[in-house]
Motif scaffolding. Structure first.
Motif, PDB file in Angstrom:
ATOM      1  N   LEU A   1       2.728   1.242   3.619  1.00 38.82           N
ATOM      2  CA  LEU A   1       2.479  -0.213   4.765  1.00 38.82           C
ATOM      3  C   LEU A   1       2.576  -1.156   3.629  1.00 38.82           C
ATOM      4  O   LEU A   1       2.476  -1.196   2.438  1.00 38.82           O
ATOM      5  CB  LEU A   1       1.079  -0.097   5.358  1.00 38.82           C
ATOM      6  N   LEU A   2       3.113  -2.303   4.269  1.00 36.56           N
ATOM      7  CA  LEU A   2       3.177  -3.695   3.520  1.00 36.56           C
ATOM      8  C   LEU A   2       2.028  -4.433   4.440  1.00 36.56           C
ATOM      9  O   LEU A   2       2.089  -4.754   5.525  1.00 36.56           O
ATOM     10  CB  LEU A   2       4.424  -4.248   3.691  1.00 36.56           C
ATOM     11  N   LEU A   3       1.074  -4.658   3.406  1.00 38.34           N
ATOM     12  CA  LEU A   3      -0.243  -5.278   4.227  1.00 38.34           C
ATOM     13  C   LEU A   3      -0.288  -6.840   3.781  1.00 38.34           C
ATOM     14  O   LEU A   3       0.373  -7.520   2.955  1.00 38.34           O
ATOM     15  CB  LEU A   3      -1.422  -4.983   3.354  1.00 38.34           C
TER      16      LEU A   3
ATOM     17  N   SER B   1       0.773  -1.121  -0.031  1.00 40.80           N
ATOM     18  CA  SER B   1       0.090  -0.116   0.031  1.00 40.80           C
ATOM     19  C   SER B   1       0.796   1.252  -0.147  1.00 40.80           C
ATOM     20  O   SER B   1       1.100   1.500   1.038  1.00 40.80           O
ATOM     21  CB  SER B   1      -1.022  -0.142   1.075  1.00 40.80           C
ATOM     22  N   SER B   2       1.383   1.573  -1.129  1.00 42.98           N
ATOM     23  CA  SER B   2       2.123   2.824  -1.301  1.00 42.98           C
ATOM     24  C   SER B   2       1.647   4.048  -0.638  1.00 42.98           C
ATOM     25  O   SER B   2       2.545   4.788  -0.111  1.00 42.98           O
ATOM     26  CB  SER B   2       2.529   2.889  -3.054  1.00 42.98           C
TER      27      SER B   2
ATOM     28  N   THR C   1      -1.478  -5.310   9.025  1.00 43.62           N
ATOM     29  CA  THR C   1      -0.434  -4.686   8.565  1.00 43.62           C
ATOM     30  C   THR C   1       0.847  -5.898   8.646  1.00 43.62           C
ATOM     31  O   THR C   1       1.044  -6.417  10.083  1.00 43.62           O
ATOM     32  CB  THR C   1       0.049  -3.449   9.767  1.00 43.62           C
ATOM     33  N   HIS C   2       1.663  -6.009   7.696  1.00 40.53           N
ATOM     34  CA  HIS C   2       2.700  -6.967   7.854  1.00 40.53           C
ATOM     35  C   HIS C   2       4.196  -6.190   8.256  1.00 40.53           C
ATOM     36  O   HIS C   2       4.915  -6.628   9.074  1.00 40.53           O
ATOM     37  CB  HIS C   2       3.078  -7.719   6.535  1.00 40.53           C
ATOM     38  N   ALA C   3       4.139  -4.972   7.796  1.00 43.89           N
ATOM     39  CA  ALA C   3       5.405  -3.881   8.266  1.00 43.89           C
ATOM     40  C   ALA C   3       5.044  -2.756   7.803  1.00 43.89           C
ATOM     41  O   ALA C   3       4.200  -2.144   6.849  1.00 43.89           O
ATOM     42  CB  ALA C   3       6.718  -4.549   7.420  1.00 43.89           C
ATOM     43  N   ASP C   4       5.390  -1.866   8.472  1.00 39.55           N
ATOM     44  CA  ASP C   4       5.394  -0.093   8.339  1.00 39.55           C
ATOM     45  C   ASP C   4       6.799   0.079   7.621  1.00 39.55           C
ATOM     46  O   ASP C   4       7.943   0.235   7.971  1.00 39.55           O
ATOM     47  CB  ASP C   4       5.403   0.360   9.540  1.00 39.55           C
TER      48      ASP C   4
END
Length: 280
Positions: A73-75, A68-69, A85-88
């Motif tokens: 976030l990496l969802l 999710s640019s 959320t997998h990673a910020d």
């Protein structure tokens, strides 16, 4: 080259094709949708995320990661379809993603705003480890685009669209990158999405030249599929791994209100001789 078949049409800016299970998954950036399509052309929307870019990759355990640019976030899509959320990642400008066989994700970032304008700045590549830690592992990629990992988990290949080349990095035990080099000089080629095959060749999609090209390390052209519109990305898949999927649309330009002609996005497929390998 065999006949090109249209699997799906009527879409917008289509990107990020990924073969998983028995279907091809791709992103429609115009609609903010991630779509799955089978070889008969049947399709369904599996996730909705308002983001441009909007790229995806599969974890080894079968869960889908979504960049999710817009939110930085990496969802992660859970088995019940929920997005968590997998990673910020921090900030904006994130573009493509690839996950290797160990579950490490590489996400690249454009260093300027190509849509809104402003001064140019080179991009970078970040590593997201299995536990969600994020760190930068490469810099000075003029316009980082598609990425692929070789089947031995030893090499990351990155498309640099502005420098008309494919870059390669050795992948360390901790996921870090070293030994940067030009894997292939593509001349006038402008690589976007890429994938690797079992003979260690790379297929790259080329928007301005309306084609998908197979190259060996060093840049020798091994095959070309010519299209009637810009090719944004490609993936190998199908039951035997020998179906080359291409997502394409009529390109208008990055600063246009609509970057592609509405409804011109297509998912195309043709048979090739060498199956896919590695990731994606």
């Amino acid at each position: 080259m065999n006949e090109i078949r249209t699997l799906l049409t009527g879409r917008g800016l289509v990107e990020s094709p990924r073969w998983h299970g028995e279907r091809l998954y791709f992103s429609d950036w115009s609609a903010g949708e991630i779509v799955a399509v089978d070889l008969a052309g049947g399709s369904e929307v599996v996730a909705r995320v308002e983001s441009l870019p909007l790229c995806t990759a599969w974890l080894p355990d079968g869960r889908l990661l979504i960049v999710s640019s817009a939110a930085g976030l990496l969802l992660r899509r859970q088995p019940d379809g929920a997005l968590v959320t997998h990673a910020d990642l921090g900030g904006v400008g994130w573009n493509d993603i690839v996950v290797d066989g160990r579950g490490n994700a590489y996400v690249d970032r454009v260093g300027f705003d190509p849509v809104g304008g402003g001064p140019f700045g080179p991009g970078s590549v970040a590593l997201v480890t299995v536990d969600g830690a994020v760190r930068q592992v490469a810099e000075d990629v003029a316009f980082p685009n598609g990425m692929a990992v070789t089947p031995d988990n030893a090499t990351l290949i990155v498309a640099d669209s502005y420098r008309h080349c494919l870059l390669a990095f050795d992948i360390g035990a901790d996921g870090g990158l070293s030994n940067r080099r030009v894997w292939a000089d593509l001349g006038v080629g402008a690589p976007d999405g890429i994938c690797v095959d079992a003979q260690n060749a790379v297929w790259y999609a080329d928007v301005p030249n309306q084609r998908c090209v197979r190259v060996a390390e060093g840049g020798r052209v091994l095959g070309t599929v010519r299209l009637d519109r810009g090719c944004f990305a490609c993936a190998l898949g199908g039951p035997d791994g020998t179906e080359l999927f291409m997502v394409a649309a009529e390109w208008r330009g990055m600063t246009e209100a609509e970057m592609v002609s509405p409804g011109s996005g297509q998912v195309l497929v043709t048979q090739v001789d060498v199956p896919g390998a590695g990731w994606p």
